[in-house]
Design a protein around this motif. Structure first.
Motif, short mmCIF file in Angstrom:
data_model
loop_
_atom_site.label_atom_id
_atom_site.label_comp_id
_atom_site.label_asym_id
_atom_site.label_seq_id
_atom_site.Cartn_x
_atom_site.Cartn_y
_atom_site.Cartn_z
N GLN A 1 0.83 -1.20 0.00
CA GLN A 1 0.00 0.00 0.00
C GLN A 1 0.87 1.26 0.00
OE1 GLN A 1 -2.07 -1.34 3.57
NE2 GLN A 1 -4.02 -1.10 2.47
N LEU A 2 1.97 1.22 0.76
CA LEU A 2 2.88 2.37 0.79
C LEU A 2 3.49 2.61 -0.59
CD1 LEU A 2 4.70 1.78 4.20
CD2 LEU A 2 2.91 3.45 3.70
N MET A 3 3.89 1.53 -1.26
CA MET A 3 4.49 1.66 -2.59
C MET A 3 3.47 2.22 -3.58
SD MET A 3 7.62 0.94 -2.18
CE MET A 3 7.49 1.57 -0.52
N ARG B 1 13.20 7.60 1.54
CA ARG B 1 13.35 6.15 1.58
C ARG B 1 12.48 5.63 2.72
NH1 ARG B 1 17.95 8.70 0.52
NH2 ARG B 1 18.73 8.71 2.64
N VAL B 2 11.53 4.78 2.39
CA VAL B 2 10.54 4.32 3.36
C VAL B 2 10.88 2.92 3.86
CG1 VAL B 2 8.11 3.73 3.67
CG2 VAL B 2 8.74 5.73 2.32
N GLU B 3 10.86 2.77 5.17
CA GLU B 3 11.00 1.48 5.83
C GLU B 3 9.59 1.09 6.28
OE1 GLU B 3 13.17 -0.37 9.73
OE2 GLU B 3 14.05 1.44 8.84
N ALA B 4 8.91 0.32 5.44
CA ALA B 4 7.49 0.05 5.62
C ALA B 4 7.16 -0.64 6.95
CB ALA B 4 6.97 -0.80 4.46
N GLU B 5 7.96 -1.61 7.35
CA GLU B 5 7.67 -2.38 8.56
C GLU B 5 7.65 -1.49 9.80
OE1 GLU B 5 10.71 -3.13 6.75
OE2 GLU B 5 9.39 -4.11 5.31
N ALA B 6 8.50 -0.47 9.83
CA ALA B 6 8.61 0.42 10.99
C ALA B 6 7.80 1.70 10.81
CB ALA B 6 10.07 0.75 11.25
N LEU B 7 7.20 1.89 9.65
CA LEU B 7 6.51 3.15 9.30
C LEU B 7 7.43 4.34 9.55
CD1 LEU B 7 2.81 2.65 10.43
CD2 LEU B 7 3.71 2.79 8.10
N ARG B 8 8.64 4.20 9.03
CA ARG B 8 9.66 5.23 9.20
C ARG B 8 10.24 5.58 7.84
NH1 ARG B 8 13.36 3.09 13.32
NH2 ARG B 8 13.91 1.58 11.73
N GLY B 9 10.69 6.83 7.69
CA GLY B 9 11.31 7.26 6.45
C GLY B 9 12.60 7.99 6.71
N GLU B 10 13.42 8.05 5.68
CA GLU B 10 14.67 8.80 5.75
C GLU B 10 14.74 9.73 4.55
OE1 GLU B 10 19.48 8.19 5.55
OE2 GLU B 10 18.28 6.59 6.43
N LEU B 11 15.02 10.99 4.82
CA LEU B 11 15.09 12.03 3.81
C LEU B 11 16.54 12.23 3.39
CD1 LEU B 11 13.05 14.14 2.63
CD2 LEU B 11 13.75 15.65 4.47
N GLY B 12 16.77 12.39 2.08
CA GLY B 12 18.09 12.70 1.56
C GLY B 12 17.97 13.69 0.43
N TYR B 13 19.00 14.51 0.22
CA TYR B 13 18.89 15.54 -0.81
C TYR B 13 20.25 16.05 -1.25
CZ TYR B 13 18.88 18.12 3.64
OH TYR B 13 19.16 18.57 4.91
N ALA B 14 20.25 16.64 -2.45
CA ALA B 14 21.42 17.32 -3.00
C ALA B 14 20.91 18.46 -3.87
CB ALA B 14 22.26 16.36 -3.85
#
Length: 188
Positions: free
Chosen positions: A5-7, A90-103
């Motif tokens: 569902q997240l994807m 970047r989503v870690e679905a099992e933990a309902l956590r995300g990580e933001l990255g940028y340039a």
């Protein structure tokens, strides 16, 4: 929410818009614009190894951005219709956590464009994906990146001394984060 569902939500939101920016999938047509900043030592100093050729940039686009495009965006200005950077969640679905990255191309630093793009991804993460926590890391020698994180409501959650090897030397990182609860307070 299940990973599938997240994807689907990420796929449905592969184009986002802010006041001054379009966030859209990265394509090979972006290679020259990406190479402009990816080959610059100052821009890449804390993010990724400097690209040595346009061919290397094209490979990076194909292997990183196009091979798994969900959550990865080109940042394009509305005024110039120019790709000036990238941002990803970047989503870690099992933990309902995300990580933001940028340039971001250094020619566009200091204009509030990265916080604007990042706020769009925080909104996607918390409002649509219902994530519990989104985090971001920056090299301790790059406090400007931490300032972006503060501008979008993140707080420093940890300082990790000598936490990884970067360009042959140990470096420390700061971890910033924001919870869904704090996001809701921040945007209201």
């Amino acid at each position: 929410m299940e990973a599938s569902q997240l994807m689907l939500i990420l796929a449905e939101n592969n184009h986002l818009e802010t006041k001054r920016l379009y966030l859209r999938p990265v394509t090979l047509a972006d290679a020259a614009a990406m190479y402009e900043y990816a080959s610059d030592e100052e821009t890449t100093a804390y993010v990724f190894p400097r690209h040595q050729s346009l061919a290397e940039t094209r490979e990076a686009i194909a292997n990183f951005f196009m091979a798994a495009p969900l959550g990865k965006y080109a940042i394009e200005t509305k005024a110039e219709h120019k790709m000036i950077g990238t941002i990803d969640l970047r989503v870690e679905a099992e933990a309902l956590r995300g990580e933001l990255g940028y340039a971001l191309n250094k020619a566009y630093w200091g204009q509030g464009l990265m916080p604007e793009a990042a706020m769009a991804l925080l909104s996607l993460g918390f409002d649509s994906l219902q994530l519990l926590h989104i985090q971001a890391f920056h090299n301790l020698e790059n406090p400007k990146s931490g300032r972006v994180m503060e501008k979008i409501g993140m707080t420093k959650e940890a300082q990790l001394p000598l936490s990884r090897l970067w360009r042959g030397k140990p470096v420390g990182e700061a971890m910033y984060g924001i919870t869904r609860e704090d996001w809701l307070k921040h945007v209201l």
